[in-house]
Structure formats: structure tokens, C-alpha cells
Scaffold this active site. Sequence first.
Site, PDB file in Angstrom:
ATOM      1  N   HIS A  35     -10.957  -5.000   8.799  1.00 56.58           N
ATOM      2  CA  HIS A  35     -11.756  -4.830   7.585  1.00 56.58           C
ATOM      3  C   HIS A  35     -13.056  -4.096   7.888  1.00 56.58           C
ATOM      4  O   HIS A  35     -14.097  -4.382   7.307  1.00 56.58           O
ATOM      5  CB  HIS A  35     -12.086  -6.190   6.949  1.00 56.58           C
ATOM      6  N   GLU A  88       0.803  -1.221   0.000  1.00 52.93           N
ATOM      7  CA  GLU A  88       0.000   0.000   0.000  1.00 52.93           C
ATOM      8  C   GLU A  88       0.836   1.272   0.000  1.00 52.93           C
ATOM      9  O   GLU A  88       0.574   2.200  -0.743  1.00 52.93           O
ATOM     10  CB  GLU A  88      -0.972   0.006   1.189  1.00 52.93           C
TER      11      GLU A  88
END
Lengths: 335, 651
Positions: B455, B386
Amino acid sequence: MPIDITVPRLGWSMEEGTFAGWLVPSGSPVTVGQPIYSLESDKVTMDVEALDAGTLHIPDDAPVAGATVVVGQLLGHLLQGNEASPRARATALALGIDIATVTPREGATRIIEADVLKVVRPAAKLMEEAFRAPHFYLHADADATALASLRNALLPLLPKRVSYNDILIKAVAVALKQHPRLNAHWVDNAIVQRTQIHIGLAVDADDRLLVPVIRNADQKSIADIAADRAALVERCRQKKATREDLADGSVTLTNLGTFGVDRFQAILNPPQSAILAIGRIAQRPVVVDGQVVARLTVPISLSVDHRVADGLAAARFLQAIVELVEAPLRLALIQ
Amino acid sequence: MSVSLYRTMQLIRSSEEQLARCHARGLVHGACHTYVGQEAIATGVCAHLNGDDAIFSTHRGHGHALAKGMPPGELFAELFGRETGCSRGRGGSMHLFSPEIGMMGTSGIVGPSILQAAGAGYSFSLRKTEQVAVAFFGDGATNNGAFHEGLNMAAIWKLPVLFVCENNQFATEVPFSDAAGNPDVASRAAAYGLPGLQLDGNDVVAISQAAQEAVARARSGAGPTLLECKTYRTRPHSEGMGDYTYRTREDVAAWRERCPIKRLRATLLAAGEATEAELDAIDAEIQTHVSQVSAAAEQAPWPSPGAATTHVYSPVRSVVEPGVSATRELSFAAATLEALDQEMAANPNIFVFGEGIGIRGGNFGTTVGLYAKYGAQRLRDTPIAERGFVGMACGAAMTGARPVIDFMFIDFINDAFGELVNQIAKMQYMSSGRLKMPVLLRGCIGIGHAAATHHSGSYHSIYSHIPGLRVVIPSTPYDAKGLFLHALRSDDPVLFLEPRELMAVKGPVPTEAYEIEFGKARILREGSQITVVGIALMAQRALAAAGQLATEGISVEVIDPRTVSPLDTATILKSVRKTGRLLIVDEAFAPCSLGAEIAAQIADQGFDFLDAPIRRINGAFAPTPYSPTLEAAVIPALDQIVAGIRRLAHE
């Protein structure tokens, strides 16, 4: 935050006592040291003094007189000055209401806008109510020559500058005393007869229409009325009018003459049943002894709630006003 | 050619020594990191770059700027904090920007230059411009994740990039030998499948030759090269700092003797390419020039204080939204897919980075069907890196591309926090609006379906704290499409947050491409007694609560801000003016949150409208647990919202 009022221990050994009742009603302002309720222990009965200042708020579930109470039990609250919501304060300021005169609705401790609006119903609602009243209108022109002379004569004599309105308020108050049928309110589909005579005066306070009230105007001299009126108008313009200043008028007087309006009809100021609309005081042609001559006149319109008074009663009331205006010396003599 | 190298190195040296004097005189207000001793590297590399090739530099970037062609007067004025400085006085020594000459910026953070150069390489490759990008970085950066992620991705996609490691043997004051398991930087290239060369960093001729080959290789499409240039800075890390706690005077003196300028001078004289007199004349000419520009910079105007907050964002582009009159229904996810497809067809500079967004079409179907239409380069499946691909997106956006990053779950964005907050968010400001930053970062947010803590996060409060970022959270398919398209056309970096529990919910969506402007709240339901601001899923839950309460005679106005940065406080304020009461419902944590911000602003601007305290309902201040019973306990439930509204309405 509100300050709690709780049952104190009277003497060494008291655990409970009997609540003997409040000495001041809910909503009253309380000062430090003022006795606010009575409490009995097995030894003494004592009027208990407030430890703090504030506005007394007695909740719904507060003990009633005769109830047994334990030490530390909550009796009520002293609302502090800041117990109004910001919105309530802003609205009160805009309406010229002193927030200290507003109490919260049942069960609440904070004053909100709705509580303020209960004190002075919003103009729109008032107008709707007024519009629903079955009005009728009467008109008369009074000769104002003597009225002008009287005012000119009083001007140098009195400390407050006397206005035509001050003399007209006195005239309406005296006429109302003579014709008490018009001193009545229409409340909950019924006529409520009144005994005291309080005359409202429509005032433009910074673009807001307020109607401060000269209390017991029938019993006051023109000088007193002038002094009261000046103080009330000032408070309205400073946004410091109290609930007392604005409440409980018998009838209202509204004068647009200074704005060049010759004559007009006003709608009622509920729950009042009569309102007088005063036009411009001016030289107008009138017929005297078959000749058209110029005379100083004042147009007066009377609007009446037909549910409270009929045409004849209203006509007599207006006639009495006209007579008093045309021969006003009596007004100066009546205290 | 070699005389020109001499001239450039001498310009750098002369400028640095003058800046050191100016620092001692107090003319430089902050840090001053000189390049003395390392001049050969910038000079040798930049000699082979065209004007539109892009370089990305470090906190020690004066030499790179001058070698790429920055007039020294702009450098001096910048360090003096003047309006005529290359960054208009916004940057100083560590933040030099001159995109007009391909000087894409220096950075006070170690590592981003590697990623940004890789991103620029991606942009050049995508747009087939034949430009080359160069990352300059120190030995310290090679022990940083940016090095690993950047070199790996540049190698995978054969990007036209030079990675130039200036190994001056100290990362600030920490010796590289103490900080590297493998101190042979050039050998690390093998780990990523690209060529790595170790060079004498004080030999400009060797560097120039190696750079020439690496640039040619990059331009030909053969991919990136790593050049490790071993060198030594002979002045302190920063002017004014002590230098002999971590190295000896003898070491420094020895390296001064190995001065790259002296070395080239000897080479030129030996080869007969120049005479002593000619080189002395160059030295004198440069010295005079530097003295003149330094004196001129001292007289340059100060920037206007009024400009201190300009260029945080691009100019706002007003659009008219069509309104929800469509009859066709699409899901939230399908609505954004349609917007992405429409805009990718219209704008070839848009590409998508993400994991599984290529052939697979995205974990949530966010790119279904696009790979077949637009190909692998525009729908790029990435390594799970990322920080790397967010840093690359920054470089790509700086050089004309419009990256979209699909995180799937927005929790992953936090691995790229530095690139986002320190680079992307600040880039337009630092470049005084000369660089645009059209980066769209998307991902789902919110608790549900036992996704547990990695998440399910909602991070809009954190990111709306950052100037330079836009933060968008729609709650309906109609809003999602219009806001997504606006984000794709925006020149600002946009976080597009998608409430996962709403992504399958259908609603009316117009077929045509339309935009919804940022900072315009939507009143989902009108009411008179209480205002409820709901964010994301909570906007819809508040709407349901309002429906229930209507049967009790409580009239609730529900507002969905749609974007939280910018935040439409005017609409909320107007509503509170009517109702006198405000409740904010957000499943994100309460402390320092968006709800706190709204409450503060309304208390500030609308104090006199309030009939009751402003209240908030937030998710629990805890990470998201897995078990359904625990999960339900940390997110505001419908009955909790109903009760909260009811209580406040009567308060």
C-alpha cells in the site's frame, strides 16, 4: 579525473622523508619528466619528476616545505585537461578563453564557470565598475596627413599589412612612456603605478568585444606591433585567446572610424585609468593661416579616471599623442 | 437466410485458403492464424448483430471480421502490411480493427476480448443504447482469470453481452482436456449465475438459433449468455507451423469430413432452399472475388514510414490555467472530488469503478456525496478484480463511455498490468486513432503511516515508460483539481497518482472548473544556484529544504514536473541553464527511473550548462518495510535532501 601526486619511496628502505618544497607553482602546466618538487630522504635529496602531464594543483592542506611526509602520502594533483565542467568549457569558449589557463578555486579540483569568469570578468560587471569611475574627457583632432603618408610608405615594406591602429598603438605607447602618470591602475581604492607598457586594442570577435593586449608596445617596432596585433586578432576570432593575451593592459585604444563614426567617447576598461577613442580619418575643413582648407584629420578622445590623473596630466598626455601622430616619422625610428 | 449463411462461411473459407497461399508466397509478413473449420460460429452469431453492435475477437479473428462485414480486401491488405489494410498496416493477422463496422479489434493476448465485451456492455447499458457486445474467445481463455472476472461482472450487472467460446480443443498446441479441471465450459456458467449452452460448433443453423435467443435476451436487459461451440480448426495454429506433434493426421482428416460448409450445403439441398448449380455459382463468384481483392491488395500502397509514430496519443488540447490566486482552501482529496463532481454533472458518459466508492464515498473520500447525486450505475462498487474491471474500462472507453477507476492504493493496478499496457495504452495507436481511450486510473502512492509494501508503491517510472499512457502526479490541491479535470476531458488513458501524505494537505483552489495542461511543470520556488526537481511528496520536501538553505545563502530553484508523461524537460533545462546544477529527488527506486530519464535528457540537451554532475536522491532499492524505523530508512528525509542540495551547490 585528477591524477594524484604521492610521496615515492626513494631507495629500498625509505618509509618517510622530508618535503623540501615545490619547484613549480600551483596552476602551472606540467609536462612528463618535469621536476615538480624536492624530497629528502636520509640518504639523498631528489628533485622528483612528474610521471604524468597536467596542471599542478596544490591543495590547501598540502605539506609545506620542511614537513615530514610518509611514503604514499598525497602531495597534490595533476589536473587533466578535462577537469573543467561542461559549463566552464562552454563559457570559456564563448569568451575566447583557453581553459588551460584557468585554475579552480581554492579547495576544488574541478574548474567551474565561476573560475572562468574570474579570469575575464563578465562584460556587465565590468561596465558597472567602469561606470562608477569618475570620468573626464578630452578631445583633440590631429592632422593625419603625415600619418597617412607613413602608412602608405610602410605598406610595401612590411610583411604584415600595417593598419593605422598599429601606428597609433605605437604613438600611445611612446606617449605613455613620456607621461607615466597615466600608466597606473585604480585597484582597491588606490593608485597602482605600473612600469611596463601594454596597450589593449578593442576587437570585435564574432560579436563579442575582446581587448587583446600588445605587450611592451613602447619597445616594439611598428612591424612587430602589426605582427602581434594580427596574431592576437586571429586568436580572438578563433576563440583561442589565452588569459595572457587578454590580461594586464595599461591603457586601451578603441577605433570605430572604419564604421563611419566621426568621434565618440569611450568608457574605461577597469582597472585601467585611460582609454583612447579614435574616430574616422577623413578630410575635414580646418583653418590654416586664416584660410579654411580641407585637411586629413583624425579625431582622438581621451577618457581618464579622475582618481588617477588630473586634467593637466591628461592634457599633456593627449598633446604628446597628437604631436606623435602629426609627426610620426619618429615612431618609425624608435625601436 | 440460410443461403446467406452459406455465402458468409464460403467467403471466410475462400479468403483463408487464399491467405494461406499468400503466406506461402511470402506476402504475409508475420503470423497468419486461419479460421478454417470454425466458420459456422462467427457466421451464426454475427447474422443476428446490427452494424453498431460490437464484437471483440481473438488472435484467430479473420472470420469474425469478415462475418461482421469487413470487405475482404481490407483484410488482405492488412496482412500484406499495406496502407489500405483495416489497421493501416499496424496490426497484421492478430490486430484487426474496424470500429466503423463494430469490429472492435482482435488481440494477440488471450482473454481481453471477454473483458472488453463486458465493458462495452457496461457502456451500452449506461448509455441505454440497446446495443449488444460479443466476446469471441477460445477454450484457452476459459482457464484464464479474464473469463472468471468478466463473466462474473457481466452477470452481476446483467450486461448485454454474448460470451462465445470457440472450443476448438487446443489452446495453441495444448489439448483442452489436459488443461481443464472441468472441460465442460458451458457448465461453468452456473458458477456466475448466467445461462450456458453447449453447441455443435460446426452446425451453423444451431448456432444461429442459439445466438438469436442470446442476442434477444441481451437486448431485453436480461443479461449475458455463455455459448460453448465445440469445433476444430483443420489448419495449423499458425500457417507454416507443424501440426502433427500434438494431434494426428487421422483426427484432422475426420474433422475435415465434418466441415460446417459441406454440412450446410447438404442441409440447403435437402430442404430445397438452393440447387447445386446455385451454390456452385456462389462458390465461383466468391472465389473470383477473393482472387481479385487479393491481387488488388498486392498492388496496394505501403504505409508511409512517417506515420509509424502517429496516433500514440490523441491530439493535445491546449488550455490556459488560471494560476493560484484563489483564497478558498481545499484539501488535495477535496479538490479532485470537486473536479469529478463538476465533470460528472456535465458529462453523463463518465462512470466510476472501484471498491467502496459508492455509498461509502471511497476510502480516501474521493467520491463522497456523488452516489446520492449520480446513482449506482455511475458510482459502481466492483468485486476485487482489478484485471477484470480495468479490461472492462478499456471496452467501455472503446464504445463511448469515459470510465474512472479508483484503485485506492495504486499498488493494485499492477494486477491489471497486461490490460493497461497491452490493451489500453496501445488501443489508439492500433486503431490508427479511430478509437479513443478516455480511461482515468487513479490511486494513492507513496510511503508513510506504516502502510508497508502493498500500500505504498510509486510506479510512475514503470508506467511513464509506456507509449500511449499519460502519467500525472500533482503535489498541491490547486494542481490536483486542474490536472484531474484535464484528465477527465482527455481522450488518452491517464494514470492520476495521488501522494497519500499530501491528500489531506490544504491549499488555495479556485471554485470554478479549470484545467491544467499535461506536460507543464511548475516552478514552486525560484532560485539561482541549483535546480531541484522533486516528484510528488518530494516536491514539497524539496521546497522545505530550499527554505532552510535560503538562510545559509544557498539559492535553490524547485521544480515540480506535475506530469511525468509527458515530461516538461524544457522548463528543467531552462532552469539548469541558469543554475548549472541539477538534483532530482524521488522516493521511487533509482534504477531505470524517472530521475534517470531526466538526468539523461538534461545531460543530452544541456551538457554545456552543467557545472557539476547531475545527482539524484531516491528511495532505497527495497520493498517498503512496516516498522517506523525501517520505513524512515527507505524514503529520502528532509535533512538528507538539505545535505544533498548543500553538497551539490558547493561541488
